[in-house]
Scaffold this active site. Structure first.
Site, PDB file in Angstrom:
ATOM      1  N   LYS A   1      -0.803   4.941   4.742  1.00  0.00           N
ATOM      2  CA  LYS A   1      -1.719   3.999   5.401  1.00  0.00           C
ATOM      3  C   LYS A   1      -1.364   3.840   6.876  1.00  0.00           C
ATOM      4  O   LYS A   1      -0.208   3.662   7.233  1.00  0.00           O
ATOM      5  CB  LYS A   1      -1.664   2.636   4.677  1.00  0.00           C
ATOM      6  CG  LYS A   1      -2.705   1.668   5.200  1.00  0.00           C
ATOM      7  CD  LYS A   1      -2.960   0.538   4.225  1.00  0.00           C
ATOM      8  CE  LYS A   1      -3.969  -0.447   4.753  1.00  0.00           C
ATOM      9  NZ  LYS A   1      -5.275   0.160   5.082  1.00  0.00           N
TER      10      LYS A   1
ATOM     11  N   HIS B   1       0.827  -1.206   0.000  1.00  0.00           N
ATOM     12  CA  HIS B   1       0.000   0.000   0.000  1.00  0.00           C
ATOM     13  C   HIS B   1       0.860   1.254   0.000  1.00  0.00           C
ATOM     14  O   HIS B   1       2.047   1.214   0.355  1.00  0.00           O
ATOM     15  CB  HIS B   1      -0.902   0.023   1.234  1.00  0.00           C
ATOM     16  CG  HIS B   1      -2.088  -0.891   1.120  1.00  0.00           C
ATOM     17  ND1 HIS B   1      -2.019  -2.234   1.400  1.00  0.00           N
ATOM     18  CD2 HIS B   1      -3.372  -0.646   0.750  1.00  0.00           C
ATOM     19  CE1 HIS B   1      -3.214  -2.781   1.203  1.00  0.00           C
ATOM     20  NE2 HIS B   1      -4.049  -1.854   0.809  1.00  0.00           N
TER      21      HIS B   1
HETATM   22  N1  NAI Z   1     -12.707  -0.770   2.249  1.00  0.00           N
HETATM   23  C1  NAI Z   1     -12.036  -0.331   1.198  1.00  0.00           C
HETATM   24  O1  NAI Z   1     -12.213  -0.795   0.053  1.00  0.00           O
HETATM   25  C2  NAI Z   1     -11.044   0.761   1.384  1.00  0.00           C
HETATM   26  C3  NAI Z   1     -10.779   1.188   2.641  1.00  0.00           C
HETATM   27  N2  NAI Z   1      -9.900   2.181   2.865  1.00  0.00           N
HETATM   28  C4  NAI Z   1      -9.779   2.621   4.256  1.00  0.00           C
HETATM   29  O2  NAI Z   1     -10.498   3.837   4.368  1.00  0.00           O
HETATM   30  C5  NAI Z   1      -9.891   4.658   5.359  1.00  0.00           C
HETATM   31  C6  NAI Z   1      -9.586   6.026   4.757  1.00  0.00           C
HETATM   32  O3  NAI Z   1      -8.622   5.865   3.763  1.00  0.00           O
HETATM   33  P1  NAI Z   1      -8.076   7.119   2.918  1.00  0.00           P
HETATM   34  O4  NAI Z   1      -9.203   7.862   2.312  1.00  0.00           O
HETATM   35  O5  NAI Z   1      -6.998   6.593   2.068  1.00  0.00           O
HETATM   36  O6  NAI Z   1      -7.433   8.002   4.098  1.00  0.00           O
HETATM   37  P2  NAI Z   1      -7.208   9.584   4.154  1.00  0.00           P
HETATM   38  O7  NAI Z   1      -6.188   9.807   5.209  1.00  0.00           O
HETATM   39  O8  NAI Z   1      -6.962  10.118   2.805  1.00  0.00           O
HETATM   40  O9  NAI Z   1      -8.624  10.123   4.652  1.00  0.00           O
HETATM   41  C7  NAI Z   1      -9.099   9.981   5.958  1.00  0.00           C
HETATM   42  C8  NAI Z   1      -9.970  11.187   6.257  1.00  0.00           C
HETATM   43  O10 NAI Z   1     -10.582  10.987   7.525  1.00  0.00           O
HETATM   44  C9  NAI Z   1     -10.684  12.249   8.134  1.00  0.00           C
HETATM   45  N3  NAI Z   1     -10.871  12.122   9.569  1.00  0.00           N
HETATM   46  C10 NAI Z   1     -10.001  11.691  10.512  1.00  0.00           C
HETATM   47  N4  NAI Z   1     -10.566  11.777  11.730  1.00  0.00           N
HETATM   48  C11 NAI Z   1     -11.804  12.275  11.542  1.00  0.00           C
HETATM   49  C12 NAI Z   1     -12.875  12.601  12.423  1.00  0.00           C
HETATM   50  N5  NAI Z   1     -12.756  12.473  13.730  1.00  0.00           N
HETATM   51  N6  NAI Z   1     -14.031  13.061  11.883  1.00  0.00           N
HETATM   52  C13 NAI Z   1     -14.168  13.207  10.555  1.00  0.00           C
HETATM   53  N7  NAI Z   1     -13.175  12.944   9.668  1.00  0.00           N
HETATM   54  C14 NAI Z   1     -12.019  12.476  10.167  1.00  0.00           C
HETATM   55  C15 NAI Z   1      -9.351  12.939   7.786  1.00  0.00           C
HETATM   56  O11 NAI Z   1      -9.485  14.345   7.918  1.00  0.00           O
HETATM   57  C16 NAI Z   1      -9.192  12.499   6.338  1.00  0.00           C
HETATM   58  O12 NAI Z   1      -9.770  13.451   5.462  1.00  0.00           O
HETATM   59  C17 NAI Z   1      -8.664   3.879   5.838  1.00  0.00           C
HETATM   60  O13 NAI Z   1      -8.990   3.170   7.010  1.00  0.00           O
HETATM   61  C18 NAI Z   1      -8.388   2.896   4.717  1.00  0.00           C
HETATM   62  O14 NAI Z   1      -7.754   1.734   5.151  1.00  0.00           O
HETATM   63  C19 NAI Z   1      -9.232   2.787   1.850  1.00  0.00           C
HETATM   64  C20 NAI Z   1      -9.420   2.382   0.569  1.00  0.00           C
HETATM   65  C21 NAI Z   1     -10.341   1.329   0.222  1.00  0.00           C
HETATM   66  O1  LIG Z   2      -5.762   2.148   3.023  1.00  0.00           O
HETATM   67  C1  LIG Z   2      -6.009   1.786   1.848  1.00  0.00           C
HETATM   68  O2  LIG Z   2      -5.644   2.436   0.873  1.00  0.00           O
HETATM   69  C2  LIG Z   2      -6.780   0.552   1.655  1.00  0.00           C
HETATM   70  N1  LIG Z   2      -7.275  -0.041   2.699  1.00  0.00           N
HETATM   71  C3  LIG Z   2      -8.045  -1.230   2.708  1.00  0.00           C
HETATM   72  C4  LIG Z   2      -7.303  -2.314   3.445  1.00  0.00           C
HETATM   73  O3  LIG Z   2      -6.738  -2.045   4.514  1.00  0.00           O
HETATM   74  O4  LIG Z   2      -7.298  -3.449   2.974  1.00  0.00           O
HETATM   75  C5  LIG Z   2      -8.531  -1.612   1.337  1.00  0.00           C
HETATM   76  C6  LIG Z   2      -7.559  -1.355   0.231  1.00  0.00           C
HETATM   77  O5  LIG Z   2      -6.539  -2.279   0.317  1.00  0.00           O
HETATM   78  C7  LIG Z   2      -7.042   0.071   0.293  1.00  0.00           C
END
Ligand code: NAI
Ligand SMILES: O=C(O)C1=N[C@H](C(=O)O)C[C@H](O)C1
Length: 266
Positions: free
Chosen positions: A159, A155
């Site tokens: 992350k 990743h």
């Molecule tokens: N399930 C899936 O398919 C995927 C899951 N993810 C997960 O999604 C999450 C976010 O990933 P990204 O967008 O890459 O991270 P990022 O760091 O770009 O975005 C996270 C956002 O959450 C906000 N945030 C943090 N604390 C907060 C609070 N108390 N209230 C409101 N907003 C708050 C931050 O300001 C930031 O804008 C991670 O846990 C990641 O692992 C990411 C990609 C795909």
């Molecule tokens: O943080 C990410 O970017 C992602 N998080 C998810 C994970 O922890 O598996 C999904 C995807 O891999 C992207």
């Protein structure tokens, strides 16, 4: 008349949150009722550069749920925040779709119990990308024939959690299929701590974090004279959005927690 699902997105300024805002705004039958952010309380999303929506911003999730009474929360924040948001949503009659990864087993169990007692659907989706879900399912199938396996997940370096939610879920799905087996030589020694990766019931899991990566995983199975590698790459966060859309629709018809999108696709 088609029901319009009202959605609140937590983390709208994040990498995933931005994509989810676009998805909900551009999908017929969905409405972005509000967003939850750490900043900009009571301003409009359009006050922030790059957004055009008039949806209201809240910093307090409880206030948001009480005022807006949305159908669904999509959480794309951080592990601690995501857990708190999911719990607050359920306590306020809102169905959570949680993309945020890094929850503890205890947190997952607590949300499962709460979802059941409230008879409100919850989806915890370690990965929304259909290709990644197939990669996990194919790995589970392969584990029936190959007992030797290691997982490499790769990743971007922003992350927060390791191993990834996808890596963990893959290991759990493989565990359901194979007997516990330590991987590697019984007498092996690490001269550099961590070089053999994490250990989930003998399945080794290695986490790579580098700029330039998005979200990638390979599951390697070894057998006599052969190697099977099952690999998935998300090159762009658009890859997750069809899964987010599916989960928003599906959670409306659930009355308990579902962990993993593989459990809601045919
Ligand atoms: N399930 C899936 O398919 C995927 C899951 N993810 C997960 O999604 C999450 C976010 O990933 P990204 O967008 O890459 O991270 P990022 O760091 O770009 O975005 C996270 C956002 O959450 C906000 N945030 C943090 N604390 C907060 C609070 N108390 N209230 C409101 N907003 C708050 C931050 O300001 C930031 O804008 C991670 O846990 C990641 O692992 C990411 C990609 C795909
Ligand atoms: O943080 C990410 O970017 C992602 N998080 C998810 C994970 O922890 O598996 C999904 C995807 O891999 C992207």
């Amino acid at each position: 008349m088609e029901q319009v699902i009202s959605v609140v997105i937590a983390g709208p300024r994040g990498k995933m949150g931005k994509e989810a805002v676009k998805l909900v705004e551009n999908t017929q039958g969905m409405k972005l009722s509000a967003v939850i952010d750490r900043k900009y309380n009571h301003q409009k999303l359009s006050d922030i550069e790059g957004f055009s929506s008039d949806s209201r911003i809240y910093t307090d999730p409880e206030e948001c749920f009480k005022a807006e009474q949305p159908d669904v929360l999509i959480d794309l924040t951080t592990p601690e925040t995501g857990y708190l948001h999911a719990k607050t949503a359920l306590l306020n009659g809102v169905r959570p779709v949680i993309g945020t990864t890094g929850f503890t087993q205890h947190e997952l169990n607590e949300l499962k119990d709460l979802s059941k007692s409230k008879q409100l659907g919850t989806i915890i989706a370690p990965n929304f990308a259909i290709g990644a879900i197939l990669m996990m399912k194919f790995s589970q199938m392969a584990a029936k024939y190959f007992e030797d396996v290691e997982i490499i997940e790769m990743h971007h370096d922003q992350k927060l959690d390791a191993p990834s939610g996808t890596g963990l879920k893959t290991a759990e799905m493989i565990q359901e299929q194979r007997k516990s087996k330590p991987q590697g030589h019984p007498d092996e020694k690490e001269t550099v701590a961590g070089s053999r990766g994490g250990d989930i019931d003998g399945i080794r899991i290695h986490s790579v974090r580098l700029p330039g990566l998005v979200a990638h995983q390979q599951v390697m199975f070894g057998g006599d004279g052969q190697l099977l590698t099952i690999k998935h790459d998300s090159h762009d966060r658009g890859s997750f959005m069809s899964g987010v859309k599916l989960c928003i629709h599906s959670v409306m018809n659930l009355e308990e927690l579902v962990y993993g999108v593989e459990n809601i696709i045919d």
